[in-house]
Design an enzyme around this catalytic site. Structure first.
Site, PDB file in Angstrom:
ATOM      1  N   ALA A  64       0.122  98.711  46.873  1.00 40.85           N
ATOM      2  CA  ALA A  64       0.240 100.019  47.499  1.00 40.85           C
ATOM      3  C   ALA A  64      -0.070 101.064  46.425  1.00 40.85           C
ATOM      4  O   ALA A  64      -0.049 100.758  45.234  1.00 40.85           O
ATOM      5  CB  ALA A  64       1.644 100.205  48.050  1.00 40.85           C
ATOM      6  N   GLY A  79       1.451  95.185  47.587  1.00 39.73           N
ATOM      7  CA  GLY A  79       0.930  95.354  48.938  1.00 39.73           C
ATOM      8  C   GLY A  79      -0.337  94.544  49.189  1.00 39.73           C
ATOM      9  O   GLY A  79      -0.619  94.170  50.327  1.00 39.73           O
ATOM     10  N   GLU A 119       0.835  91.196  50.091  1.00 37.97           N
ATOM     11  CA  GLU A 119       1.459  91.318  51.416  1.00 37.97           C
ATOM     12  C   GLU A 119       0.411  91.442  52.512  1.00 37.97           C
ATOM     13  O   GLU A 119       0.555  90.864  53.594  1.00 37.97           O
ATOM     14  CB  GLU A 119       2.410  92.522  51.416  1.00 37.97           C
ATOM     15  CG  GLU A 119       3.603  92.306  50.495  1.00 37.97           C
ATOM     16  CD  GLU A 119       4.420  93.561  50.248  1.00 37.97           C
ATOM     17  OE1 GLU A 119       3.842  94.565  49.763  1.00 37.97           O
ATOM     18  OE2 GLU A 119       5.623  93.563  50.530  1.00 37.97           O
ATOM     19  N   GLU A 179       6.490  94.560  42.093  1.00 42.10           N
ATOM     20  CA  GLU A 179       7.137  95.861  42.367  1.00 42.10           C
ATOM     21  C   GLU A 179       8.321  96.129  41.451  1.00 42.10           C
ATOM     22  O   GLU A 179       8.603  97.265  41.083  1.00 42.10           O
ATOM     23  CB  GLU A 179       7.599  95.922  43.828  1.00 42.10           C
ATOM     24  CG  GLU A 179       6.483  96.113  44.834  1.00 42.10           C
ATOM     25  CD  GLU A 179       5.882  94.805  45.326  1.00 42.10           C
ATOM     26  OE1 GLU A 179       6.115  93.752  44.690  1.00 42.10           O
ATOM     27  OE2 GLU A 179       5.172  94.837  46.340  1.00 42.10           O
TER      28      GLU A 179
HETATM   29  N1  CAA Z   1      -1.854 102.278  42.820  1.00 34.70           N
HETATM   30  C1  CAA Z   1      -2.604 103.311  42.388  1.00 34.70           C
HETATM   31  N2  CAA Z   1      -3.621 103.205  41.529  1.00 34.70           N
HETATM   32  C2  CAA Z   1      -3.886 101.977  41.052  1.00 34.70           C
HETATM   33  C3  CAA Z   1      -3.164 100.842  41.442  1.00 34.70           C
HETATM   34  C4  CAA Z   1      -2.097 101.030  42.364  1.00 34.70           C
HETATM   35  N3  CAA Z   1      -1.366 100.010  42.820  1.00 34.70           N
HETATM   36  N4  CAA Z   1      -3.656  99.767  40.794  1.00 34.70           N
HETATM   37  C5  CAA Z   1      -4.659 100.219  40.037  1.00 34.70           C
HETATM   38  N5  CAA Z   1      -4.825 101.540  40.191  1.00 34.70           N
HETATM   39  C6  CAA Z   1      -5.788 102.406  39.539  1.00 34.70           C
HETATM   40  C7  CAA Z   1      -5.433 102.673  38.083  1.00 34.70           C
HETATM   41  O1  CAA Z   1      -4.478 103.688  37.996  1.00 34.70           O
HETATM   42  C8  CAA Z   1      -6.775 103.047  37.516  1.00 34.70           C
HETATM   43  O2  CAA Z   1      -7.050 104.389  37.875  1.00 34.70           O
HETATM   44  P1  CAA Z   1      -7.550 105.446  36.741  1.00 34.70           P
HETATM   45  O3  CAA Z   1      -8.867 104.891  36.279  1.00 34.70           O
HETATM   46  O4  CAA Z   1      -7.653 106.712  37.480  1.00 34.70           O
HETATM   47  O5  CAA Z   1      -6.526 105.411  35.660  1.00 34.70           O
HETATM   48  C9  CAA Z   1      -7.748 102.176  38.300  1.00 34.70           C
HETATM   49  O6  CAA Z   1      -7.054 101.770  39.489  1.00 34.70           O
HETATM   50  C10 CAA Z   1      -8.147 100.929  37.542  1.00 34.70           C
HETATM   51  O7  CAA Z   1      -6.960 100.242  37.176  1.00 34.70           O
HETATM   52  P2  CAA Z   1      -6.660  99.765  35.661  1.00 34.70           P
HETATM   53  O8  CAA Z   1      -7.356 100.653  34.691  1.00 34.70           O
HETATM   54  O9  CAA Z   1      -5.187  99.609  35.514  1.00 34.70           O
HETATM   55  O10 CAA Z   1      -7.382  98.337  35.677  1.00 34.70           O
HETATM   56  P3  CAA Z   1      -7.056  97.070  34.741  1.00 34.70           P
HETATM   57  O11 CAA Z   1      -8.157  96.108  34.966  1.00 34.70           O
HETATM   58  O12 CAA Z   1      -6.732  97.523  33.361  1.00 34.70           O
HETATM   59  O13 CAA Z   1      -5.673  96.469  35.343  1.00 34.70           O
HETATM   60  C11 CAA Z   1      -4.193  95.732  37.120  1.00 34.70           C
HETATM   61  C12 CAA Z   1      -5.651  95.902  36.647  1.00 34.70           C
HETATM   62  C13 CAA Z   1      -3.471  94.700  36.232  1.00 34.70           C
HETATM   63  C14 CAA Z   1      -4.236  95.256  38.570  1.00 34.70           C
HETATM   64  C15 CAA Z   1      -3.463  97.106  37.006  1.00 34.70           C
HETATM   65  O14 CAA Z   1      -4.255  98.100  37.638  1.00 34.70           O
HETATM   66  C16 CAA Z   1      -2.108  97.126  37.672  1.00 34.70           C
HETATM   67  O15 CAA Z   1      -1.137  96.608  37.123  1.00 34.70           O
HETATM   68  N6  CAA Z   1      -1.992  97.755  38.879  1.00 34.70           N
HETATM   69  C17 CAA Z   1      -0.743  97.895  39.583  1.00 34.70           C
HETATM   70  C18 CAA Z   1      -0.262  96.586  40.199  1.00 34.70           C
HETATM   71  C19 CAA Z   1       1.051  96.816  40.904  1.00 34.70           C
HETATM   72  O16 CAA Z   1       2.059  97.120  40.309  1.00 34.70           O
HETATM   73  N7  CAA Z   1       1.037  96.656  42.245  1.00 34.70           N
HETATM   74  C20 CAA Z   1       2.217  96.846  43.061  1.00 34.70           C
HETATM   75  C21 CAA Z   1       2.203  98.248  43.600  1.00 34.70           C
HETATM   76  S1  CAA Z   1       3.735  98.695  44.427  1.00 34.70           S
HETATM   77  C22 CAA Z   1       3.591  98.035  45.965  1.00 34.70           C
HETATM   78  O17 CAA Z   1       2.622  97.422  46.307  1.00 34.70           O
HETATM   79  C23 CAA Z   1       4.771  98.300  46.890  1.00 34.70           C
HETATM   80  C24 CAA Z   1       4.761  97.432  48.116  1.00 34.70           C
HETATM   81  O18 CAA Z   1       5.470  96.467  48.241  1.00 34.70           O
HETATM   82  C25 CAA Z   1       3.916  97.782  49.213  1.00 34.70           C
END
Ligand code: CAA
Length: 258
Positions: free
Chosen positions: A66, A109, A112, A132
């Site tokens: 998400a 998400g 999910e 999360e």
């Molecule tokens: N939400 C918003 N933006 C996100 C995102 C997310 N979940 N995942 C990645 N992005 C964005 C980053 O912020 C980045 O944007 P900018 O270039 O503007 O900074 C862009 O996508 C590229 O991401 P990274 O530079 O981080 O890419 P990477 O290859 O270095 O890392 C990754 C990849 C390991 C997937 C890392 O992006 C990451 O850890 N993302 C978050 C994963 C996460 O925590 N997901 C759970 C979200 S909470 C949720 O989902 C709640 C639920 O139950 C519904």
């Protein structure tokens, strides 16, 4: 459909391919993506010419979760009054069978969303997890429930409490995905599976889906009773006659309702 900005929908005969298209955020599922995925799949669900829907992302990310930036400023009442994520439930209510084709990150998400689909195919590059907790929150689109039903308490607890991810091999061993294929073959393979499903009788495929889905909702005895009713009901279809006649006559079945 030109009306969508974050998803691309392509019809291929009796199947449809929906590609998440928000590459700048690794397909992070903000409310716009949610609303477009739900609207697009519900439109396909109403189309009797569509027998199976494939949902995929990019090679790097099915969906990285998400949208964290969108959620960050929200308070309890904002989430409650908007009923944040409730629209995703409608994806699980579709009658048309769905296939998730997962390559790269399927986190939070994203994992999910994949679990909301009926068949889950993974590329060898797939990474699954519910991280999360590292953000100070918990899964919110059914992850704590569907992951636990898919892989059991032991692995679900570890993944949800530590945020550890698992690769495609571990996900297949754990029963989260039906098959792992080389990344280059993922979408063609998912479309082939969809084509196979779409070649069946649509009402019978819907009933088969309903019957399996019921296993997640009820007791064994009730589930078997539900299956038995549907099993008897399929004998009201021309496609039961066609399928069984085709077998007897040693020819491929040509189902009418598809
Ligand atoms: N939400 C918003 N933006 C996100 C995102 C997310 N979940 N995942 C990645 N992005 C964005 C980053 O912020 C980045 O944007 P900018 O270039 O503007 O900074 C862009 O996508 C590229 O991401 P990274 O530079 O981080 O890419 P990477 O290859 O270095 O890392 C990754 C990849 C390991 C997937 C890392 O992006 C990451 O850890 N993302 C978050 C994963 C996460 O925590 N997901 C759970 C979200 S909470 C949720 O989902 C709640 C639920 O139950 C519904």
């Amino acid at each position: 459909d030109d009306a969508y900005e974050t998803v691309v929908v392509e019809r291929r005969g009796r199947t449809a391919l929906l590609t998440l298209n928000r590459p700048a955020a690794l397909n992070a599922l903000n409310l716009q993506v949610m609303n477009e995925v739900v609207a697009a799949t519900e439109a396909l669900d109403r189309d009797p010419e569509c027998g199976c829907i494939v949902i995929t992302g990019s090679p790097k990310a099915f969906a990285a979760g998400a949208d964290i930036k969108e959620m960050r400023p929200q308070g309890y009442l904002d989430m409650y009054l908007a009923d944040w994520f409730a629209a995703w439930d409608r994806l699980g209510q579709l009658r048309t069978p769905t296939v998730a084709a997962v390559s790269g990150y399927a986190l939070g998400g994203g994992c999910e969303l994949a679990m909301l689909c009926d068949i889950l195919l993974a590329a060898d590059t797939a990474v699954f997890g519910q991280p999360e907790i590292r953000l100070g929150v918990i899964p919110g689109i059914g992850g704590s429930q569907r992951l636990t039903r898919a892989v059991g308490k032991a692995k679900a607890m570890e993944l949800v409490l530590t945020g550890r991810t698992m690769d495609a091999t571990e996900a297949e061993r754990a029963g989260l995905v039906s098959r792992v294929v080389p990344a280059d073959d993922l979408v063609p393979e998912a479309l082939a599976v969809a084509e196979t499903v779409a070649g069946m009788s649509l009402p019978v495929a819907m009933m088969a889906k309903e019957a399996v889905a019921r296993a997640f909702e009820t007791t064994l005895a009730e589930g078997v009773r539900f299956e038995r009713r549907l099993f008897h009901a399929v004998f009201a279809t021309a496609d039961q006659k066609e399928g069984m006649s085709a077998f007897t006559e040693k020819r491929p079945a040509a189902f009418r309702h598809r």
